[in-house]
Design an enzyme around this catalytic site. Structure first.
Site, PDB file in Angstrom:
ATOM      1  NE  ARG A  38      -4.222   1.708   2.208  1.00 18.80           N
ATOM      2  CZ  ARG A  38      -4.409   2.763   2.996  1.00 18.80           C
ATOM      3  NH1 ARG A  38      -3.528   3.068   3.913  1.00 18.80           N
ATOM      4  NH2 ARG A  38      -5.501   3.501   2.876  1.00 18.80           N
ATOM      5  CB  ILE A  64      -5.899   5.658  -0.886  1.00 22.42           C
ATOM      6  CG1 ILE A  64      -5.699   4.147  -0.887  1.00 22.42           C
ATOM      7  CG2 ILE A  64      -5.191   6.274   0.303  1.00 22.42           C
ATOM      8  CD1 ILE A  64      -4.217   3.723  -0.988  1.00 22.42           C
ATOM      9  CB  SER A  65     -10.936   2.940   0.299  1.00 18.58           C
ATOM     10  OG  SER A  65     -11.573   3.494  -0.827  1.00 18.58           O
ATOM     11  CD  GLN A  66     -11.270   2.181   7.807  1.00 18.19           C
ATOM     12  OE1 GLN A  66     -12.171   2.994   7.628  1.00 18.19           O
ATOM     13  NE2 GLN A  66     -11.195   1.458   8.898  1.00 18.19           N
TER      14      GLN A  66
END
Ligand code: SAH
Length: 211
Positions: A38, A64-66
């Site tokens: 990530r 950017i999503s969790q």
């Protein structure tokens, strides 16, 4: 401790928390999470927070999503190795990278030019070649590579655009957060026949809007 080691340690803490809580059980999803870094997809100024379980700004007012949200969606999507997948909302390219590890081909559409460029760069640096990043309106889908076995929308929408429903194979599956930015409901839709979808509900989330 070296920065790289700290990031890796954070990654394993998050991984173990999913295993311990049994929130994420799908082996392929867990494996994809391990394979993709990530930190390649977060803004360098947030590098230390790569595996803090939260969304992070990526520019153009987007995030950017969790990680846990990403993993929940991927688990619902149940991608098989032979699948062709459409993602609407490329953002950083992180979710596309995970999808590329799970399926055969990923088409991902992003409306912001800067993010389209950023995602292409990020995916290249992650060494992924089975992802096609498209700049445009994801609500239209991507007819030249349709139909898709799986479709995932990573932005909140009041309803699923008709083009996307049409570009899903019968027997295929679509996952999307339906509703307002805050308090949209994760829905899984199985296309049981040309015009019929079986819908199940999977909890409340927050997402930037599909525009
Ligand atoms: N999946 C991303 C995060 C998604 S954030 C990741 O892994 O980083 C949602 C993204 O959807 C944003 O980048 C936003 O610009 C994009 N988006 C919103 N409306 C869109 C549309 N109509 N077509 C394509 N992308 C859209």
């Amino acid at each position: 401790m070296h920065k790289k080691k700290i990031i890796e340690k954070d990654k394993q803490i998050l991984f173990r928390s999913w295993q311990k809580s049994q929130l994420i059980k799908n082996k392929a999803v867990l494996q994809a999470f391990q394979s993709v870094n990530r930190e390649l997809f977060v803004d360098p100024s947030y590098l230390d927070l790569s595996y803090s379980d939260q969304p992070l700004p990526i520019g153009s007012g987007q995030t950017i999503s969790q990680p846990t949200t990403v993993a929940i969606m991927l688990q619902l999507l149940n991608v098989l190795p032979e699948h062709r997948i459409l993602e609407v909302g490329t953002g950083s390219g992180y979710n596309a990278a995970l999808l590329a590890n799970l399926g055969e081909l990923v088409v991902t559409v992003e409306r912001h030019n800067e993010l389209f460029t950023l995602a292409r760069k990020n995916l290249l640096s992650a060494g992924l070649v089975n992802v096609k990043v498209v700049e445009g309106d994801g609500k239209l889908g991507y007819s030249s590579l349709a139909p898709f076995d799986r479709i995932i929308i990573t932005a909140a929408t009041e309803d699923v655009p008709k083009n996307l429903k049409d570009q899903l194979t019968v027997g295929g599956l679509l996952v999307a957060p339906i509703g307002p930015t805050y308090g949209c409901e994760m829905q899984k839709m199985v296309k049981v026949s040309l015009n019929d979808f079986q819908v199940s509900l999977h909890g409340l989330f927050s997402f930037v809007p599909l525009i």
